[in-house]
Motif scaffolding. Sequence first.
Motif, PDB file in Angstrom:
ATOM      1  N   GLY A  74       6.776 -55.865  14.343  1.00 24.01           N
ATOM      2  CA  GLY A  74       5.802 -55.699  14.853  1.00 24.01           C
ATOM      3  C   GLY A  74       5.643 -54.089  14.450  1.00 24.01           C
ATOM      4  N   LEU A  75       6.573 -53.181  14.147  1.00 23.75           N
ATOM      5  CA  LEU A  75       6.866 -52.140  14.125  1.00 23.75           C
ATOM      6  C   LEU A  75       7.045 -51.223  13.533  1.00 23.75           C
ATOM      7  N   LEU A  76       6.037 -49.945  13.152  1.00 25.71           N
ATOM      8  CA  LEU A  76       6.512 -49.081  12.151  1.00 25.71           C
ATOM      9  C   LEU A  76       6.908 -48.546  12.537  1.00 25.71           C
ATOM     10  N   HIS A  77       7.793 -47.334  10.851  1.00 25.10           N
ATOM     11  CA  HIS A  77       8.745 -46.698  11.323  1.00 25.10           C
ATOM     12  C   HIS A  77       8.820 -45.009  10.641  1.00 25.10           C
ATOM     13  N   ILE A  78       8.311 -44.139  11.888  1.00 25.97           N
ATOM     14  CA  ILE A  78       7.224 -43.164  11.104  1.00 25.97           C
ATOM     15  C   ILE A  78       8.608 -41.906  11.717  1.00 25.97           C
ATOM     16  N   THR A  79       8.371 -40.873  10.600  1.00 28.38           N
ATOM     17  CA  THR A  79       9.420 -39.637  10.147  1.00 28.38           C
ATOM     18  C   THR A  79       8.058 -38.279  10.783  1.00 28.38           C
ATOM     19  N   VAL A  80       8.817 -37.997  12.184  1.00 32.32           N
ATOM     20  CA  VAL A  80       7.556 -36.742  12.054  1.00 32.32           C
ATOM     21  C   VAL A  80       8.768 -35.325  12.359  1.00 32.32           C
ATOM     22  N   VAL A  81       7.988 -34.741  11.398  1.00 35.49           N
ATOM     23  CA  VAL A  81       8.334 -32.888  11.101  1.00 35.49           C
ATOM     24  C   VAL A  81       7.353 -31.755  11.337  1.00 35.49           C
ATOM     25  N   VAL A  82       8.692 -31.201  12.124  1.00 35.11           N
ATOM     26  CA  VAL A  82       7.896 -30.011  12.471  1.00 35.11           C
ATOM     27  C   VAL A  82       8.752 -28.703  12.139  1.00 35.11           C
ATOM     28  N   LEU A 131      -1.325 -45.060  10.652  1.00 37.18           N
ATOM     29  CA  LEU A 131      -0.337 -45.007   9.467  1.00 37.18           C
ATOM     30  C   LEU A 131       0.074 -46.230   9.330  1.00 37.18           C
ATOM     31  N   ALA A 132       1.283 -46.433   8.239  1.00 35.79           N
ATOM     32  CA  ALA A 132       1.931 -47.304   7.246  1.00 35.79           C
ATOM     33  C   ALA A 132       3.155 -47.490   8.065  1.00 35.79           C
ATOM     34  N   SER A 133       4.050 -47.667   7.875  1.00 36.06           N
ATOM     35  CA  SER A 133       5.944 -47.920   7.563  1.00 36.06           C
ATOM     36  C   SER A 133       6.268 -47.458   6.913  1.00 36.06           C
ATOM     37  N   GLY A 134       7.511 -46.526   7.014  1.00 38.00           N
ATOM     38  CA  GLY A 134       7.880 -45.254   6.183  1.00 38.00           C
ATOM     39  C   GLY A 134       6.960 -43.974   5.820  1.00 38.00           C
ATOM     40  N   ASP A 135       6.156 -43.820   6.856  1.00 43.31           N
ATOM     41  CA  ASP A 135       4.949 -42.288   6.433  1.00 43.31           C
ATOM     42  C   ASP A 135       6.039 -41.029   6.968  1.00 43.31           C
ATOM     43  N   ARG A 136       5.360 -40.450   6.966  1.00 42.57           N
ATOM     44  CA  ARG A 136       6.170 -39.151   6.709  1.00 42.57           C
ATOM     45  C   ARG A 136       5.201 -38.166   7.805  1.00 42.57           C
ATOM     46  N   VAL A 137       4.978 -37.681   8.881  1.00 44.94           N
ATOM     47  CA  VAL A 137       3.729 -37.117   9.532  1.00 44.94           C
ATOM     48  C   VAL A 137       4.688 -35.423   9.571  1.00 44.94           C
ATOM     49  N   GLU A 138       3.586 -34.622   8.908  1.00 46.21           N
ATOM     50  CA  GLU A 138       3.971 -33.753   9.247  1.00 46.21           C
ATOM     51  C   GLU A 138       3.204 -32.848   9.514  1.00 46.21           C
ATOM     52  N   VAL A 139       3.486 -31.585  10.542  1.00 49.50           N
ATOM     53  CA  VAL A 139       3.069 -30.434  11.057  1.00 49.50           C
ATOM     54  C   VAL A 139       3.099 -28.991  10.697  1.00 49.50           C
ATOM     55  N   TYR A 140       1.825 -28.704  10.648  1.00 52.31           N
ATOM     56  CA  TYR A 140       2.042 -28.211   9.363  1.00 52.31           C
ATOM     57  C   TYR A 140       1.492 -26.205   9.658  1.00 52.31           C
TER      58      TYR A 140
END
Length: 115
Positions: free
Chosen positions: A6-14, A69-78
């Motif tokens: 039930g978990l989403l795998h997310i990457t956050v990049v700053v 969000l969906a699993s595998g998404d990459r969240v980017e802070v610009y």
Amino acid sequence: MGDDKGLLHITVVVCAAPRSAVEWALQLPQGATVADALNMCAALQPLAAEVTSSAVGVWGRQVAPDCMLASGDRVEVYRPLKVDPKVARRERFARQGARTTGLFARQRPGGKSGY
């Protein structure tokens, strides 16, 4: 690995500074939003004021903080731009001169100016 169905795998990049990026791999519950991912990153807390005013995107497309969000998404802070790209191009063109850039950089021998 069987517990994270039930978990989403997310990457956050700053990208806090030029040529340096910090990346976190997160596991969030289904239905999580971009804001949830940013709140989950404990290291983002010192940058909270900058992050809220910064643009945020998923895979290079700007989104609102309430975007799901969906699993595998990459969240980017610009980071905000320091110079408008159009202004920078105009200034660079003015510095280099009209005859040394673009289509007019190499003129045929004996050709008219601008051709």
